[in-house]
Scaffold this active site. Sequence first.
Site, PDB file in Angstrom:
ATOM      1  N   GLU A  95      13.042 -16.948  10.708  1.00 32.79           N
ATOM      2  CA  GLU A  95      12.282 -17.876   9.878  1.00 32.79           C
ATOM      3  C   GLU A  95      12.465 -17.573   8.399  1.00 32.79           C
ATOM      4  OE1 GLU A  95       8.835 -18.945  13.131  1.00 32.79           O
ATOM      5  OE2 GLU A  95       8.236 -17.885  11.337  1.00 32.79           O
ATOM      6  N   CYS A 108      11.143 -16.732   0.747  1.00 35.46           N
ATOM      7  CA  CYS A 108      10.840 -15.523   1.520  1.00 35.46           C
ATOM      8  C   CYS A 108      11.860 -15.415   2.646  1.00 35.46           C
ATOM      9  CB  CYS A 108       9.411 -15.649   2.047  1.00 35.46           C
ATOM     10  SG  CYS A 108       8.879 -14.237   2.998  1.00 35.46           S
ATOM     11  N   CYS A 115      11.315  -7.018  14.542  1.00 35.10           N
ATOM     12  CA  CYS A 115      11.107  -5.817  13.723  1.00 35.10           C
ATOM     13  C   CYS A 115      10.761  -4.652  14.636  1.00 35.10           C
ATOM     14  CB  CYS A 115       9.978  -6.044  12.726  1.00 35.10           C
ATOM     15  SG  CYS A 115       9.810  -4.710  11.516  1.00 35.10           S
ATOM     16  N   CYS A 119       3.853  -2.513  13.008  1.00 33.98           N
ATOM     17  CA  CYS A 119       2.630  -2.555  12.202  1.00 33.98           C
ATOM     18  C   CYS A 119       1.617  -3.400  12.991  1.00 33.98           C
ATOM     19  CB  CYS A 119       2.896  -3.166  10.831  1.00 33.98           C
ATOM     20  SG  CYS A 119       4.118  -2.237   9.891  1.00 33.98           S
ATOM     21  N   CYS A 122       0.712  -7.295  12.172  1.00 41.54           N
ATOM     22  CA  CYS A 122       1.820  -8.212  11.850  1.00 41.54           C
ATOM     23  C   CYS A 122       2.330  -8.882  13.115  1.00 41.54           C
ATOM     24  CB  CYS A 122       2.948  -7.426  11.185  1.00 41.54           C
ATOM     25  SG  CYS A 122       4.394  -8.436  10.825  1.00 41.54           S
ATOM     26  N   CYS A 343       2.066 -15.004   5.303  1.00 39.60           N
ATOM     27  CA  CYS A 343       2.481 -13.612   5.465  1.00 39.60           C
ATOM     28  C   CYS A 343       2.132 -13.076   6.836  1.00 39.60           C
ATOM     29  CB  CYS A 343       1.693 -12.742   4.506  1.00 39.60           C
ATOM     30  SG  CYS A 343       2.543 -12.393   3.030  1.00 39.60           S
TER      31      CYS A 343
HETATM   32  N1  SAH Z   1       8.914  -4.943   6.576  1.00 38.18           N
HETATM   33  C1  SAH Z   1       8.691  -5.293   5.219  1.00 38.18           C
HETATM   34  C2  SAH Z   1       8.785  -6.776   4.924  1.00 38.18           C
HETATM   35  C3  SAH Z   1       8.103  -7.740   5.886  1.00 38.18           C
HETATM   36  S1  SAH Z   1       6.371  -7.912   5.833  1.00 38.18           S
HETATM   37  C4  SAH Z   1       7.389  -4.717   4.750  1.00 38.18           C
HETATM   38  O1  SAH Z   1       6.700  -4.089   5.548  1.00 38.18           O
HETATM   39  O2  SAH Z   1       7.088  -4.831   3.574  1.00 38.18           O
HETATM   40  C5  SAH Z   1       5.949  -8.764   4.372  1.00 38.18           C
HETATM   41  C6  SAH Z   1       4.492  -8.498   3.971  1.00 38.18           C
HETATM   42  O3  SAH Z   1       3.551  -9.228   4.785  1.00 38.18           O
HETATM   43  C7  SAH Z   1       4.114  -7.038   4.120  1.00 38.18           C
HETATM   44  O4  SAH Z   1       3.379  -6.586   3.043  1.00 38.18           O
HETATM   45  C8  SAH Z   1       3.297  -7.094   5.378  1.00 38.18           C
HETATM   46  O5  SAH Z   1       2.525  -5.951   5.500  1.00 38.18           O
HETATM   47  C9  SAH Z   1       2.512  -8.375   5.193  1.00 38.18           C
HETATM   48  N2  SAH Z   1       1.861  -8.835   6.414  1.00 38.18           N
HETATM   49  C10 SAH Z   1       2.279  -8.634   7.673  1.00 38.18           C
HETATM   50  N3  SAH Z   1       1.417  -9.186   8.562  1.00 38.18           N
HETATM   51  C11 SAH Z   1       0.441  -9.774   7.838  1.00 38.18           C
HETATM   52  C12 SAH Z   1      -0.706 -10.545   8.193  1.00 38.18           C
HETATM   53  N4  SAH Z   1      -0.997 -10.826   9.457  1.00 38.18           N
HETATM   54  N5  SAH Z   1      -1.490 -11.002   7.192  1.00 38.18           N
HETATM   55  C13 SAH Z   1      -1.162 -10.740   5.911  1.00 38.18           C
HETATM   56  N6  SAH Z   1      -0.090 -10.041   5.520  1.00 38.18           N
HETATM   57  C14 SAH Z   1       0.712  -9.546   6.472  1.00 38.18           C
END
Ligand code: SAH
Length: 374
Positions: A95, A108, A115, A119, A122, A343
């Site tokens: 995406e 973006c 991944c 986390c 996410c 995000c």
């Molecule tokens: N792996 C990289 C880039 C992808 S995530 C990283 O960790 O930075 C891009 C951003 O979105 C990161 O800051 C991540 O923590 C945030 N993010 C992921 N899941 C989210 C959610 N459910 N709500 C808000 N932000 C989120």
Amino acid sequence: MNTSEKINLLDYTPEKLKTFFLERGEKPFRATQVIKWIHQYGVDSFADMTNVSKALRNELASIAEIKPLEIVIDKLSEDGTRKWLLRLADGNCIETVFIPEDDRGTLCISSQVGCALDCTFCSTARQGFNRNLSVAEIIGQLWLAKKLLQPDPDSERVISNVVMMGMGEPLLNFDNVVDAMTIMLDDNAYGLSKRRVTLSTSGIVPALERLREKLDVSLAISLHAPNNSLRNQLVPVNRKYPIEELIASCKRFMQGKAARERITIEYVMLNGINDSEQNAHELVNVLKDVPVKVNLIPFNPFPETRYQRSSNNRIHRFRDILVDAGIVVITRKTRGEDIDAACGQLAGKVNDKSRREIHFARIESQEPVREYES
Ligand code: SAH
């Protein structure tokens, strides 16, 4: 998996394209011409490259191609955010999201299919990891979005900023991400300024050290917690690279940079988890010697998540503590929620989820994580 025998020129940095032409007995300026056609003018046919001789165009067409990604879904949000689901040659999907604002347009971009980092807040993590994207698949997202958003290449720039904040951990696909970002910065390609090209990472410290030596771009760190015990839960890779090491690496990254340059610290606001006043004070302490701006991101929910978004009151209280300590804070507005483009909501479609454990184990053992496809 490559379905065609031809070289995809979207995979080539200007440097590599120069070598490609030199090896064919051509002058290096051919590379500049072709890079401009591909990336500035969005051309995908050699026949359109009118300042290249007909013989060379024919030769190129017989060995190379400019192969775009295939659009599966193109969704427009009520707030103008646009999301594409793109299919790769092997059938996997990724995406890409475009976020228009008054003073900028941000694309973006994804760096991996799925991944490996797990986390807990996410939605990409829940898909597991499939594979790294090639240079062509990374830069192909910008190539396509630019063509769709700005059909006349000579008109005013629509995409002013690029963030590597889509699916995947860009520092675990180091070489391809660096090459793709090199193309973004190149004046003959997209000519984006290093302040407008941002790599976002959960903090793979050794790769961050390599990045510092390799490429000058802006950095965003997904911190999300002010102490190791909490961060170990939210961002499990913290067990490998704890906060102190990450912050030390950030300081080295900023050495010698202009005073106005700052690292963006991303902090997702999870109700009752990481959003207390004490957490805010801890965060002030962690960030005290690093030039940063903190981005407070309201949590974006997805099906079956165990978390909730912090209330506006809690976000404001948290923000005020940071601001009182002299930290620049941005409270990010959530965009594109109605099309699942916010995000952490990027899910794509991953065909093979079973390999996730193996890949995470490889990261733990510090084995270089590059190519996964067998
Ligand atoms: N792996 C990289 C880039 C992808 S995530 C990283 O960790 O930075 C891009 C951003 O979105 C990161 O800051 C991540 O923590 C945030 N993010 C992921 N899941 C989210 C959610 N459910 N709500 C808000 N932000 C989120």
